[in-house]
Motif scaffolding. Structure first.
Motif, PDB file in Angstrom:
ATOM      1  N   THR A 107       0.834  -1.205   0.000  1.00 65.06           N
ATOM      2  CA  THR A 107       0.000   0.000   0.000  1.00 65.06           C
ATOM      3  C   THR A 107       0.862   1.247   0.000  1.00 65.06           C
ATOM      4  OG1 THR A 107      -1.711  -1.175   1.245  1.00 65.06           O
ATOM      5  CG2 THR A 107      -1.828   1.229   1.223  1.00 65.06           C
ATOM      6  N   GLN A 108       1.879   1.233   0.839  1.00 69.61           N
ATOM      7  CA  GLN A 108       2.792   2.382   0.902  1.00 69.61           C
ATOM      8  C   GLN A 108       3.447   2.622  -0.449  1.00 69.61           C
ATOM      9  OE1 GLN A 108       6.741   1.887   2.489  1.00 69.61           O
ATOM     10  NE2 GLN A 108       6.440   3.592   3.908  1.00 69.61           N
ATOM     11  N   GLN A 109       3.863   1.568  -1.118  1.00 68.83           N
ATOM     12  CA  GLN A 109       4.536   1.714  -2.402  1.00 68.83           C
ATOM     13  C   GLN A 109       3.588   2.201  -3.491  1.00 68.83           C
ATOM     14  OE1 GLN A 109       8.086   1.215  -2.818  1.00 68.83           O
ATOM     15  NE2 GLN A 109       7.635   1.521  -0.652  1.00 68.83           N
ATOM     16  N   GLY A 133       2.954   5.826  -2.814  1.00 70.99           N
ATOM     17  CA  GLY A 133       4.181   6.587  -3.024  1.00 70.99           C
ATOM     18  C   GLY A 133       4.478   6.804  -4.500  1.00 70.99           C
ATOM     19  N   TRP A 134       4.438   5.729  -5.271  1.00 71.92           N
ATOM     20  CA  TRP A 134       4.732   5.840  -6.704  1.00 71.92           C
ATOM     21  C   TRP A 134       3.683   6.676  -7.439  1.00 71.92           C
ATOM     22  CZ3 TRP A 134       8.998   4.656  -9.379  1.00 71.92           C
ATOM     23  CH2 TRP A 134       9.933   3.791  -8.793  1.00 71.92           C
ATOM     24  N   SER A 135       2.413   6.388  -7.185  1.00 70.54           N
ATOM     25  CA  SER A 135       1.355   7.108  -7.897  1.00 70.54           C
ATOM     26  C   SER A 135       1.344   8.585  -7.523  1.00 70.54           C
ATOM     27  CB  SER A 135      -0.007   6.476  -7.600  1.00 70.54           C
ATOM     28  OG  SER A 135      -0.280   6.460  -6.205  1.00 70.54           O
ATOM     29  N   GLY A 136       1.540   8.896  -6.241  1.00 66.33           N
ATOM     30  CA  GLY A 136       1.563  10.290  -5.823  1.00 66.33           C
ATOM     31  C   GLY A 136       2.742  11.054  -6.394  1.00 66.33           C
ATOM     32  N   ALA A 137       3.912  10.416  -6.443  1.00 67.24           N
ATOM     33  CA  ALA A 137       5.098  11.077  -6.974  1.00 67.24           C
ATOM     34  C   ALA A 137       4.932  11.375  -8.462  1.00 67.24           C
ATOM     35  CB  ALA A 137       6.335  10.205  -6.741  1.00 67.24           C
ATOM     36  N   ALA A 157       8.829  19.448  -4.171  1.00 67.73           N
ATOM     37  CA  ALA A 157      10.068  18.705  -4.437  1.00 67.73           C
ATOM     38  C   ALA A 157      10.635  18.113  -3.162  1.00 67.73           C
ATOM     39  CB  ALA A 157      11.094  19.636  -5.087  1.00 67.73           C
ATOM     40  N   ASN A 158      10.603  18.876  -2.072  1.00 69.73           N
ATOM     41  CA  ASN A 158      11.117  18.377  -0.797  1.00 69.73           C
ATOM     42  C   ASN A 158      10.285  17.205  -0.297  1.00 69.73           C
ATOM     43  OD1 ASN A 158      11.139  18.594   2.420  1.00 69.73           O
ATOM     44  ND2 ASN A 158      13.091  19.372   1.640  1.00 69.73           N
ATOM     45  N   ALA A 159       8.955  17.313  -0.411  1.00 71.74           N
ATOM     46  CA  ALA A 159       8.075  16.251   0.075  1.00 71.74           C
ATOM     47  C   ALA A 159       8.239  14.980  -0.750  1.00 71.74           C
ATOM     48  CB  ALA A 159       6.625  16.727   0.034  1.00 71.74           C
ATOM     49  N   VAL A 160       8.280  15.126  -2.070  1.00 72.18           N
ATOM     50  CA  VAL A 160       8.423  13.949  -2.925  1.00 72.18           C
ATOM     51  C   VAL A 160       9.773  13.278  -2.706  1.00 72.18           C
ATOM     52  CG1 VAL A 160       8.602  13.172  -5.322  1.00 72.18           C
ATOM     53  CG2 VAL A 160       6.802  14.768  -4.669  1.00 72.18           C
ATOM     54  N   SER A 161      10.822  14.074  -2.537  1.00 70.63           N
ATOM     55  CA  SER A 161      12.141  13.472  -2.296  1.00 70.63           C
ATOM     56  C   SER A 161      12.170  12.740  -0.956  1.00 70.63           C
ATOM     57  CB  SER A 161      13.237  14.531  -2.356  1.00 70.63           C
ATOM     58  OG  SER A 161      13.098  15.474  -1.313  1.00 70.63           O
ATOM     59  N   ALA A 162      11.428  13.236   0.035  1.00 64.04           N
ATOM     60  CA  ALA A 162      11.338  12.530   1.315  1.00 64.04           C
ATOM     61  C   ALA A 162      10.701  11.160   1.129  1.00 64.04           C
ATOM     62  CB  ALA A 162      10.525  13.355   2.316  1.00 64.04           C
ATOM     63  N   VAL A 163       9.642  11.108   0.335  1.00 62.08           N
ATOM     64  CA  VAL A 163       8.979   9.834   0.064  1.00 62.08           C
ATOM     65  C   VAL A 163       9.910   8.897  -0.705  1.00 62.08           C
ATOM     66  CG1 VAL A 163       7.088   8.755  -1.226  1.00 62.08           C
ATOM     67  CG2 VAL A 163       6.667  10.818   0.138  1.00 62.08           C
ATOM     68  N   ILE A 164      10.645   9.445  -1.680  1.00 58.45           N
ATOM     69  CA  ILE A 164      11.549   8.612  -2.469  1.00 58.45           C
ATOM     70  C   ILE A 164      12.651   8.022  -1.590  1.00 58.45           C
ATOM     71  CG2 ILE A 164      13.295   8.668  -4.295  1.00 58.45           C
ATOM     72  CD1 ILE A 164      11.542  10.750  -5.721  1.00 58.45           C
ATOM     73  N   ILE A 165      13.265   8.850  -0.759  1.00 56.85           N
ATOM     74  CA  ILE A 165      14.413   8.403   0.036  1.00 56.85           C
ATOM     75  C   ILE A 165      14.001   7.528   1.209  1.00 56.85           C
ATOM     76  CG2 ILE A 165      16.345   9.200   1.453  1.00 56.85           C
ATOM     77  CD1 ILE A 165      16.612   9.598  -1.608  1.00 56.85           C
ATOM     78  N   ARG A 166      12.891   7.854   1.863  1.00 54.53           N
ATOM     79  CA  ARG A 166      12.490   7.125   3.071  1.00 54.53           C
ATOM     80  C   ARG A 166      11.586   5.930   2.789  1.00 54.53           C
ATOM     81  NH1 ARG A 166      14.999   8.350   7.960  1.00 54.53           N
ATOM     82  NH2 ARG A 166      13.051   7.997   9.076  1.00 54.53           N
ATOM     83  N   ASP A 167      10.842   5.975   1.684  1.00 50.33           N
ATOM     84  CA  ASP A 167       9.828   4.952   1.475  1.00 50.33           C
ATOM     85  C   ASP A 167      10.064   4.093   0.240  1.00 50.33           C
ATOM     86  OD1 ASP A 167       8.511   6.118   3.675  1.00 50.33           O
ATOM     87  OD2 ASP A 167       7.537   7.567   2.376  1.00 50.33           O
ATOM     88  N   ILE A 168      10.505   4.704  -0.849  1.00 50.07           N
ATOM     89  CA  ILE A 168      10.624   3.964  -2.095  1.00 50.07           C
ATOM     90  C   ILE A 168      12.000   3.321  -2.261  1.00 50.07           C
ATOM     91  CG2 ILE A 168      10.647   4.193  -4.614  1.00 50.07           C
ATOM     92  CD1 ILE A 168       8.446   6.270  -4.371  1.00 50.07           C
ATOM     93  N   MET A 169      13.069   4.092  -2.067  1.00 52.46           N
ATOM     94  CA  MET A 169      14.415   3.570  -2.306  1.00 52.46           C
ATOM     95  C   MET A 169      14.800   2.411  -1.384  1.00 52.46           C
ATOM     96  SD  MET A 169      15.650   4.944  -4.955  1.00 52.46           S
ATOM     97  CE  MET A 169      17.330   4.328  -4.764  1.00 52.46           C
TER      98      MET A 169
END
Length: 515
Positions: A120-122, A125-129, A336-348
């Protein structure tokens, strides 16, 4: 634009870069970069929340609506946001803060792994980004249109100019730079907005024009709701705004995460609500008066630019243009800051097979992700016409698809929806997206075209309400019984302040490094 206008505009861009460079001193780790270490004052958070809530698309797309439709844009947009924040103020801001305090989250989606599950998180995360890339691309496009209208600067160079300055201070100072530049930008656009209002009043004969002007405008222009923007559309957008501005938009959730206490977060929400209620009246009056000053304007989207060039001296033209850019740069840097937080903390970490970044790595790659996101959105801005232009992207695409993503994010914070688990979250997101796709691609499109007065309401509202219904119904018939999820809800929902050490570890294995 004359020489002095360019001097003012260049000075503005230089100021933003200086503030961003200075803010880097406050960024030591990933928590500082993404949530300001949880130390942002409520007044700064509130101003930043407000500035991050709209872009210069207001002075292009919404200016066109003000020119053609009158005051309705204030009621379904600005007043709706204010009421949505007042509605959500006692409910959501405090929960975001308690989440950061107790579980050291620094991404708006970090908690979804425990509240629902990893898939669910992924998905969210992907769709929102991906959706945010389109949204930010529309805002770069709006800024470039303004610069072209003022100075004849080609779209490409307009996007590069605003985007590169934003990228510089966002990458250097993270959320601290975003908030501090938001404050500087608020002061600039306050001076610019008041200057435009005064110039308009002088042109129209004085303060009395505030109430006399409506006799010179078409009759519908003083109606709160008419044409395509009906009460139904306004009510629909209220629900969209309630989800977005209370944290469904990741960048706005970060303003609450960055607040020191739940009380401070609620105060910041109240300040932002008051700004949305009163400040747009100053901004919109010149736009409402534009048909009197320019009765035969061929392109209503350039009405604000025409007002500025006609009514203001060169130096103030540069100041107004800087004020317009301020909103886009505030919003895009926050996104940009929010999306990068999701990428680094949740997706990567998932792509790295569960291995989280060390804190120094999070800070480095957070800056890389911020720059990359802004670069991609700038490229997309050059092709915005293929997605319905600025209005099509901002109002329809983003407004319609925000709901299905925001429903499980926000409602997942509330105990009454504790039975809605991963199936409900994923099901609601997919159902809302399918509802939007069916409206845009199915046989309903001709019907919507012939019923223009409700088309926008249906296009924006149907995905939201389908998503909401699916979230509730699936939760009732396929309830989730996850102990960690239940404990999480108890921890962030007042009056309970209980927390589980095991739960904190499950939520964020590296929380000791990020805090």
């Amino acid at each position: 634009m004359g020489f002095f206008a360019w001097v003012v505009l260049v000075a503005y861009f230089a100021l933003m870069m200086i503030v961003g460079y200075w803010a880097r001193k406050r960024v030591v780790n990933a928590s500082d970069f993404f949530t300001a270490g949880g130390e942002m004052p409520w007044w700064l958070s509130g101003i930043s929340h407000h500035m991050s809530g709209y872009s210069s698309a207001v002075f292009v797309g919404y200016a066109a609506l003000a020119y053609t439709s009158g005051i309705t844009v204030y009621f379904w947009w600005a007043a709706s946001i204010s009421l949505a924040l007042l509605f959500g103020m006692p409910i959501f801001p405090g929960r975001w803060v308690r989440m950061r305090q107790q579980f050291h989250v620094i991404s708006p989606l970090e908690y979804l792994k425990v509240r629902y599950d990893l898939p669910t998180q992924q998905l969210l995360g992907w769709s929102g980004a991906i959706l945010k890339v389109f949204d930010v691309g529309a805002k770069w496009s709006a800024s470039a249109i303004l610069l072209h209208a003022f100075a004849g600067v080609p779209l490409l160079w307009g996007v590069i100019l605003t985007g590169s300055v934003t990228a510089f201070y966002s990458v250097m100072g993270g959320l601290w730079a975003d908030a501090l530049t938001d404050l500087s930008q608020f002061v600039i656009q306050f001076i610019a907005g008041v200057s435009m209002l005064v110039a308009t009043l002088i042109k129209l004969g004085g303060v009395s024009s505030v109430w006399q002007i409506w006799h010179l405008l078409p009759p519908d222009h003083h109606k709160p709701f008419h044409g395509d923007y009906t009460v139904i559309f306004a009510a629909t957008y209220f629900f969209v705004n309630a989800l977005s501005y209370n944290g469904g938009s990741w960048s706005l959730a970060q303003r609450f995460l960055a607040s020191a206490t739940p009380t401070a977060a609620r105060r910041s929400a109240l300040l932002s609500a008051l700004l949305f209620l009163f400040w747009p009246l100053v901004l919109f009056f010149p736009m409402w008066a534009a048909p009197v000053i320019f009765p035969h304007l061929q392109d209503p989207s350039e009405s604000y630019a025409a007002l500025t060039k006609t009514l203001l001296p060169s130096g103030l033209i540069g100041l107004v243009l800087a004020g317009l850019f301020a909103h886009t740069m505030a919003m895009t840097s926050s996104d940009a800051n929010a999306v990068s937080a999701v990428i680094i903390r949740d997706i990567m970490p998932v792509l790295r097979k569960g291995r989280p970044f060390a804190d120094k790595q999070q800070l480095l790659f957070g800056r890389v992700a911020t720059f990359s996101f802004l670069l991609i959105s700038m490229v997309l801005a050059l092709f915005s016409s293929h997605f319905g232009g600025v209005i099509g992207m901002v109002i329809l695409w983003y407004g319609a698809l925000l709901g299905p993503i925001a429903v499980p994010i926000l409602l997942g914070l509330l105990r009454p929806f504790r039975r809605s688990g991963p199936s409900a979250a994923i099901g609601s997101c997919i159902a809302g997206a399918l509802a939007f796709a069916s409206l845009k691609l199915s046989a309903m499109q001709p019907w919507l075209s012939s019923h223009a007065h409700i088309a926008n309401a249906v296009t924006v509202g149907a995905p939201l309400f389908v998503s909401l219904l699916a979230y509730i119904v699936i939760g009732v018939f396929y309830p989730s019984r996850n102990k960690d999820s239940a404990a999480f809800l108890e921890a962030i929902n007042p009056p309970s302040e209980r927390q589980s050490g095991d739960l904190r570890t499950a939520l964020n294995p590296s929380s000791h490094g990020a805090s």
